[in-house]
Design an enzyme around this catalytic site. Structure first.
Site, short mmCIF file in Angstrom:
data_model
loop_
_atom_site.label_atom_id
_atom_site.label_comp_id
_atom_site.label_asym_id
_atom_site.label_seq_id
_atom_site.Cartn_x
_atom_site.Cartn_y
_atom_site.Cartn_z
N TYR B 276 44.97 77.12 27.12
CA TYR B 276 44.49 76.00 27.93
C TYR B 276 45.14 76.11 29.29
O TYR B 276 46.36 76.22 29.39
CB TYR B 276 44.87 74.67 27.29
CG TYR B 276 44.31 74.47 25.90
CD1 TYR B 276 43.12 73.79 25.70
CD2 TYR B 276 44.98 74.97 24.79
CE1 TYR B 276 42.59 73.60 24.42
CE2 TYR B 276 44.47 74.80 23.50
CZ TYR B 276 43.28 74.11 23.33
OH TYR B 276 42.77 73.94 22.08
N HIS B 287 38.39 72.15 27.00
CA HIS B 287 37.99 73.30 26.19
C HIS B 287 38.95 74.45 26.48
O HIS B 287 39.32 74.68 27.62
CB HIS B 287 36.56 73.67 26.59
CG HIS B 287 36.03 74.88 25.88
ND1 HIS B 287 35.78 74.88 24.51
CD2 HIS B 287 35.70 76.10 26.32
CE1 HIS B 287 35.32 76.08 24.18
NE2 HIS B 287 35.27 76.84 25.24
N LYS B 318 34.29 81.42 24.61
CA LYS B 318 35.56 81.74 25.25
C LYS B 318 35.50 83.18 25.77
O LYS B 318 34.62 83.94 25.41
CB LYS B 318 36.70 81.62 24.23
CG LYS B 318 36.88 80.22 23.66
CD LYS B 318 38.10 80.15 22.78
CE LYS B 318 38.03 78.99 21.81
NZ LYS B 318 37.95 77.68 22.44
#
Lengths: 343, 343
Positions: B276, B287, B318
């Site tokens: 993060y 997210h 991702k």
């Protein structure tokens, strides 16, 4: 605080007074022993301690956890607490707590609304640490893995039926062996369009009536069945580029085809094959239901590998199936599926 | 048929007549040599042959392909044909065809609507077979992998900026080392709620003001910074349960934290960390943008492993980042991202 006190004896915590009503009857903790007294397994006692609902001698929650010498205690506690938080009652899978606990199981989890009184089992659960070794052949039932940050992931192991209705290709043709693939320059259209063998050499748009490129495993399988004339070296070529893995993949490929299932490469998914159960025509393939990973019978996996495979399959709406084979003993591969369990 | 004839000379195919207009000017094949004559690289010639637009001496398409001795010829042809089918013009990355081709590149792919005349490059492309070894440290640019069934997958390699704005935890606390994790029984709330270290021991619902469980890598990092009092054995414990991998993971963990990025376990994704970039509070995490896999500097990957990782990261929206580190040389890890390229 006025919480009841238990006493630690022979590895269990005994609580007298109104313990049976307070903990067992109303909340599914422990097992009745005599009168209103109950015995709590250490995870059960720890959970009550963590909530401030019990003391054990002069131990509070931290002191109780420190006292537990078993290095697996904390991970078992974390799973117990996680399922409790999700609204399930569960018991340690040990004699006295549940009838006939399975070997290797750590907990019996009850159906929602049920508890140890009626023994209405949802599943038995094994708890594994993130770094444990898991021989794939021995996987069964439900498994909870606790990762390094204490998050719990649940897996469900199955023995899937592997079967389909595809009839394959009954004709015959010839192909050239070219480096690590083969090309059938002028095959019957059915090779690709009905058997779903190979790919049009010049791309899908060129259709099934041009040259078809075959993988080495497809070519070796077709040659073995007598459906393809090709250089005898196709098996050796497969072994040269892939090593002994080629034989294992070929054995699984053949077993899938014999069961009416069409295997295609799983490369884009990092697996050995993706499979289609009911191919009548390549124009109506449908969704491939499973990914297959070929492993040795003695393959030892890690929870991390399992998590990767299960996440991967789930992300593309497929089931992950492991095919365990020795390739050379001629027996059927063992099929083992692993999926995500959402409690 | 009345198609033009070329002649195979010194590994290229020369075509005279109106070849320059017919092939180069209007369709981007080959390179002009003298007058209206052009030279075609073998993949270009093979593509024209496969479409019936050319003959080379008395060779048709199958005969021409059989004649090409280079075992990589077919995979290069398949990529060439795939990009052509997608509407791109491309040239072999060789002297004479393009100015200053990069070493290791096989093709120069032009912007849509462009061609070899204006050299308006979209990217340079390396072609790899499914079974090639790919040292991760050397990955760069765009890579096309041809799988055993001749499907082409495209990857794009980057050198990502790894940086965030998280400030971490500036207080201090103490923890017990318990088996393969640590527990801070009474830490400042900021440890979890602002630093995002650990997890509440009794589940998320119990909040940040109870005991916090820390992973060994978190505990070792905090101890090294002087923010955590814990048994000196934490590093050895990490090495005992994970081997030397622990040092590499710790080095990457520390590098991420120093860059203002919060790493949490990537276990559920089969990776080392999810990260993060901008954590102010655990209640507004946002997210996680990337997955990080820790590798040795000399790690050799396979296209199959890359495909697995890229598919996985893509499936959860991702980016997959490899962190290459030796752990002990004190240098910054090398950060390499690999993503899917959709031509």
């Amino acid at each position: 605080m006025n919480e009841p006190r238990g006493r630690l004896e022979d590895g269990v915590v005994r609580v007298a007074g109104d313990a049976r009503q307070r903990y067992y009857d109303s909340r599914g903790y422990g097992r009745p022993v005599e009168g209103n007294e109950i015995a709590l397994a250490p995870v059960e006692a720890a959970h009550l301690l963590s909530r401030g609902d019990l003391r054990v001698g002069d131990l509070d929650f931290p002191a109780f956890v420190r006292r537990m010498a078993d290095p697996t205690f904390l991970v078992r506690f974390l799973v117990y607490a996680d399922l409790r938080e999700r609204g399930f009652y569960l018991s340690p899978a040990r004699e006295g707590w549940v009838p006939d606990p399975s070997e290797g199981a750590h907990f019996v989890v009850y159906e929602r609304g049920s508890g140890p009184w009626d023994d209405d089992r949802l599943y038995e659960l094994r708890v594994a640490g993130e770094r444990e070794s898991l021989p794939v052949a021995d996987l069964e039932g439900s498994i909870a893995v606790v990762d390094e940050e204490s998050e719990v992931t649940y897996f469900e192991v199955g023995r899937p039926a592997v079967e389909g209705t595809s009839t394959g290709f009954s004709g015959s043709t010839e192909a050239d062996l070219l480096a690590d693939r083969a090309v059938a320059w002028d095959p019957p259209e059915a090779l690709f369009s009905e058997g779903f063998y190979g790919q049009p050499l010049a791309g899908r748009e060129s259709g099934a009536d041009g040259p078809i490129q075959l993988s080495l495993v497809e070519a070796a399988y077709l040659a073995d069945r007598g459906s393809l004339s090709i250089d005898d070296g196709v098996l050796d070529r497969g072994r040269a580029v892939e090593g002994e893995r080629f034989d294992r993949r070929l054995a699984v490929y053949a077993a899938l085809r014999e069961r009416g299932v069409v295997p295609k490469t799983g490369f884009k998914f990092g697996a050995d094959f993706r499979v289609y159960a009911d191919v009548d025509s390549v124009d109506e393939l449908g969704h491939s239901e499973s990914l297959v990973r070929v492993l040795r019978p003695d393959h030892v996996s890690s929870p991390r590998e399992l998590a990767l495979d299960v996440r991967l399959a789930h992300g593309v709406r497929k089931r992950m199936v492991f095919a365990l084979t020795d390739a050379n003993d001629g027996t059927e591969p063992a099929w083992i599926s692993v999926g995500r369990l959402t409690p």
